[in-house]
Design a protein around this motif. Structure first.
Motif, PDB file in Angstrom:
ATOM      1  N   ALA A 143       0.800  -1.236   0.000  1.00  0.00           N
ATOM      2  CA  ALA A 143       0.000   0.000   0.000  1.00  0.00           C
ATOM      3  C   ALA A 143       0.832   1.286   0.000  1.00  0.00           C
ATOM      4  O   ALA A 143       0.584   2.165  -0.833  1.00  0.00           O
ATOM      5  N   PRO A 144       1.824   1.455   0.891  1.00  0.00           N
ATOM      6  CA  PRO A 144       2.565   2.722   0.860  1.00  0.00           C
ATOM      7  C   PRO A 144       3.313   2.925  -0.456  1.00  0.00           C
ATOM      8  O   PRO A 144       3.365   4.037  -0.984  1.00  0.00           O
ATOM      9  N   ALA A 145       3.870   1.853  -0.998  1.00  0.00           N
ATOM     10  CA  ALA A 145       4.611   1.962  -2.262  1.00  0.00           C
ATOM     11  C   ALA A 145       3.689   2.389  -3.393  1.00  0.00           C
ATOM     12  O   ALA A 145       4.053   3.245  -4.210  1.00  0.00           O
ATOM     13  N   LYS A 146       2.496   1.816  -3.456  1.00  0.00           N
ATOM     14  CA  LYS A 146       1.547   2.166  -4.519  1.00  0.00           C
ATOM     15  C   LYS A 146       1.143   3.636  -4.450  1.00  0.00           C
ATOM     16  O   LYS A 146       1.221   4.359  -5.430  1.00  0.00           O
ATOM     17  N   THR A 186      13.856   6.015   0.526  1.00  0.00           N
ATOM     18  CA  THR A 186      14.110   4.582   0.718  1.00  0.00           C
ATOM     19  C   THR A 186      12.930   3.982   1.462  1.00  0.00           C
ATOM     20  O   THR A 186      11.965   4.670   1.772  1.00  0.00           O
ATOM     21  N   GLY A 187      13.033   2.704   1.779  1.00  0.00           N
ATOM     22  CA  GLY A 187      11.970   2.052   2.523  1.00  0.00           C
ATOM     23  C   GLY A 187      12.449   0.742   3.124  1.00  0.00           C
ATOM     24  O   GLY A 187      13.623   0.391   3.026  1.00  0.00           O
ATOM     25  N   PHE A 188      11.525   0.037   3.717  1.00  0.00           N
ATOM     26  CA  PHE A 188      11.823  -1.283   4.264  1.00  0.00           C
ATOM     27  C   PHE A 188      10.571  -2.146   4.182  1.00  0.00           C
ATOM     28  O   PHE A 188       9.447  -1.640   4.181  1.00  0.00           O
ATOM     29  N   VAL A 189      10.803  -3.449   4.058  1.00  0.00           N
ATOM     30  CA  VAL A 189       9.722  -4.428   4.067  1.00  0.00           C
ATOM     31  C   VAL A 189      10.167  -5.580   4.960  1.00  0.00           C
ATOM     32  O   VAL A 189      11.238  -6.155   4.743  1.00  0.00           O
ATOM     33  N   ASP A 231      14.357   0.956  -6.637  1.00  0.00           N
ATOM     34  CA  ASP A 231      13.929  -0.047  -7.624  1.00  0.00           C
ATOM     35  C   ASP A 231      12.944  -1.035  -7.018  1.00  0.00           C
ATOM     36  O   ASP A 231      11.940  -1.395  -7.650  1.00  0.00           O
ATOM     37  N   GLU A 232      13.225  -1.469  -5.795  1.00  0.00           N
ATOM     38  CA  GLU A 232      12.323  -2.409  -5.137  1.00  0.00           C
ATOM     39  C   GLU A 232      10.990  -1.750  -4.797  1.00  0.00           C
ATOM     40  O   GLU A 232       9.942  -2.381  -4.882  1.00  0.00           O
ATOM     41  N   ILE A 233      11.030  -0.473  -4.429  1.00  0.00           N
ATOM     42  CA  ILE A 233       9.793   0.248  -4.126  1.00  0.00           C
ATOM     43  C   ILE A 233       8.938   0.346  -5.386  1.00  0.00           C
ATOM     44  O   ILE A 233       7.724   0.122  -5.346  1.00  0.00           O
ATOM     45  N   LYS A 234       9.578   0.650  -6.520  1.00  0.00           N
ATOM     46  CA  LYS A 234       8.832   0.721  -7.790  1.00  0.00           C
ATOM     47  C   LYS A 234       8.265  -0.642  -8.169  1.00  0.00           C
ATOM     48  O   LYS A 234       7.149  -0.739  -8.682  1.00  0.00           O
ATOM     49  N   ALA A 235       9.043  -1.699  -7.917  1.00  0.00           N
ATOM     50  CA  ALA A 235       8.547  -3.050  -8.203  1.00  0.00           C
ATOM     51  C   ALA A 235       7.339  -3.381  -7.328  1.00  0.00           C
ATOM     52  O   ALA A 235       6.368  -3.978  -7.809  1.00  0.00           O
ATOM     53  N   LEU A 236       7.396  -2.995  -6.057  1.00  0.00           N
ATOM     54  CA  LEU A 236       6.244  -3.201  -5.164  1.00  0.00           C
ATOM     55  C   LEU A 236       5.023  -2.437  -5.666  1.00  0.00           C
ATOM     56  O   LEU A 236       3.904  -2.947  -5.634  1.00  0.00           O
ATOM     57  N   ALA A 237       5.256  -1.210  -6.118  1.00  0.00           N
ATOM     58  CA  ALA A 237       4.146  -0.374  -6.583  1.00  0.00           C
ATOM     59  C   ALA A 237       3.487  -0.964  -7.826  1.00  0.00           C
ATOM     60  O   ALA A 237       2.293  -0.763  -8.053  1.00  0.00           O
TER      61      ALA A 237
END
Length: 176
Positions: free
Chosen positions: A93-96, A112-115, A123-129
């Protein structure tokens, strides 16, 4: 050196942030510089609707809290104005919401972020989105599980239909 009262308040804030970081399934840190009040209000509403907690935070407090939670890799990204978006249930949800908002507003920057306790990059945030929503993924999984069962039922029904047609043809033959 801050007095004891201020120091205790800051320790309490660090403990609160550390607890939120521990409980969150995902979090994203952003630079909100340049947003108008209207844009910020719109962002906060979208995040609230997605079940995401959004808060402006002090970098030094987040650094201490992140270190407590084993997220010390966040340190280089915690400079300048920082907001934190945390989701406790849906890690996507936050990434989207933030990625969509960043596309619409060029001044908005995702840091940046964390999961699940692992620091992730842009790149990972964009992939999540780009992932489909949870409901779509569940529907696809259930559809995949349902397909072989449906196929098996159709095969059994085809055999029964064939038997019924043959028996009907024999009955018509005998009656003629």
């Amino acid at each position: 050196m801050p007095n004891d009262k201020v120091l205790e308040q800051k320790k309490a804030q660090v403990a609160e942030i550390a607890q939120k970081l521990e409980q969150a399934s995902a979090g994203i840190f952003v630079d909100y510089r340049g947003l108008t009040v209207e844009q910020d209000t719109k962002l906060r509403n979208e995040l609230r609707q997605a079940g995401v907690e959004y808060k402006v935070v002090k970098n030094t407090l987040v650094k201490f809290a992140a270190e407590q939670q084993g997220l010390s890799e966040l340190d280089p990204f915690l400079s300048g104005p920082t907001s934190m978006a945390l989701s406790y249930t849906d890690p996507v949800a936050p990434a989207k919401v933030l990625s969509k908002f960043a596309k619409e507003n060029e001044v908005f920057e995702i840091k940046t972020g964390f999961v699940d306790g692992k620091v992730i990059g842009l790149d990972e945030i964009k992939a999540l989105a780009d992932l489909p929503s949870r409901e779509v993924l569940v529907a696809k999984a259930l559809g995949g599980l349902n397909a072989p069962i449906s196929g098996f039922a159709n095969v059994l029904n085809a055999n029964l239909r064939g038997l019924a047609i043959v028996l009907n043809a024999i009955a018509e033959q005998k009656s003629a």
